[in-house]
Motif scaffolding. Sequence first.
Motif, PDB file in Angstrom:
ATOM      1  N   GLU A 110       0.840  -1.193   0.000  1.00  0.00           N
ATOM      2  CA  GLU A 110       0.000   0.000   0.000  1.00  0.00           C
ATOM      3  C   GLU A 110       0.872   1.240   0.000  1.00  0.00           C
ATOM      4  OE1 GLU A 110      -2.875  -0.053   3.122  1.00  0.00           O
ATOM      5  OE2 GLU A 110      -3.531  -2.082   2.647  1.00  0.00           O
ATOM      6  N   GLY A 111       0.385   2.283  -0.690  1.00  0.00           N
ATOM      7  CA  GLY A 111       1.095   3.543  -0.711  1.00  0.00           C
ATOM      8  C   GLY A 111       2.156   3.652  -1.783  1.00  0.00           C
ATOM      9  N   ASN A 112       2.341   2.642  -2.565  1.00  0.00           N
ATOM     10  CA  ASN A 112       3.292   2.705  -3.664  1.00  0.00           C
ATOM     11  C   ASN A 112       2.634   3.281  -4.903  1.00  0.00           C
ATOM     12  OD1 ASN A 112       5.151   1.489  -2.040  1.00  0.00           O
ATOM     13  ND2 ASN A 112       4.855  -0.545  -2.893  1.00  0.00           N
ATOM     14  N   LYS A 113       3.352   4.084  -5.642  1.00  0.00           N
ATOM     15  CA  LYS A 113       2.828   4.645  -6.887  1.00  0.00           C
ATOM     16  C   LYS A 113       3.471   3.935  -8.053  1.00  0.00           C
ATOM     17  CE  LYS A 113       1.984   9.173  -4.960  1.00  0.00           C
ATOM     18  NZ  LYS A 113       2.305  10.596  -5.031  1.00  0.00           N
ATOM     19  N   ARG A 114       2.691   3.710  -9.041  1.00  0.00           N
ATOM     20  CA  ARG A 114       3.187   3.061 -10.239  1.00  0.00           C
ATOM     21  C   ARG A 114       4.123   4.029 -10.966  1.00  0.00           C
ATOM     22  NH1 ARG A 114      -0.396  -0.395 -14.370  1.00  0.00           N
ATOM     23  NH2 ARG A 114      -0.582  -1.630 -12.520  1.00  0.00           N
ATOM     24  N   GLY A 115       5.238   3.553 -11.411  1.00  0.00           N
ATOM     25  CA  GLY A 115       6.170   4.371 -12.167  1.00  0.00           C
ATOM     26  C   GLY A 115       7.218   5.054 -11.330  1.00  0.00           C
TER      27      GLY A 115
END
Length: 117
Positions: A110-115
Amino acid sequence: MSVLRGLLIAVVMSGVSIASSIPVVLLPQPAAAQSVETIVVEGNRRVAAETVRSYFKPGPGGRLDQSALDDGLKALIGTGLFQDVKISQAGGRLVVSVVENAVIGRVAFEGNKRGCQ
């Protein structure tokens, strides 16, 4: 022999206690389980009872001695499958009680952004 019996009867009748002068020798009890088939496994959910039994290697004559029980207990703990392993006797059988480790059912990030690097 009759003299010894007469002396023993005289001592018993006189009320003299001879029990305190008799040494008591406690011998170690043999393992409760005669063979691997007499092992009862409790608490297992995912690990088959036969798998738990397979860690106990009988000695000569197919019998389990204290050394075989110790080695089996250490091997079960060493697998990492169990939180706790206990061995006890009940009704002439050897009871191996296990508490299995939890299984990870889901991993979520959770909390990770793609890219993002």
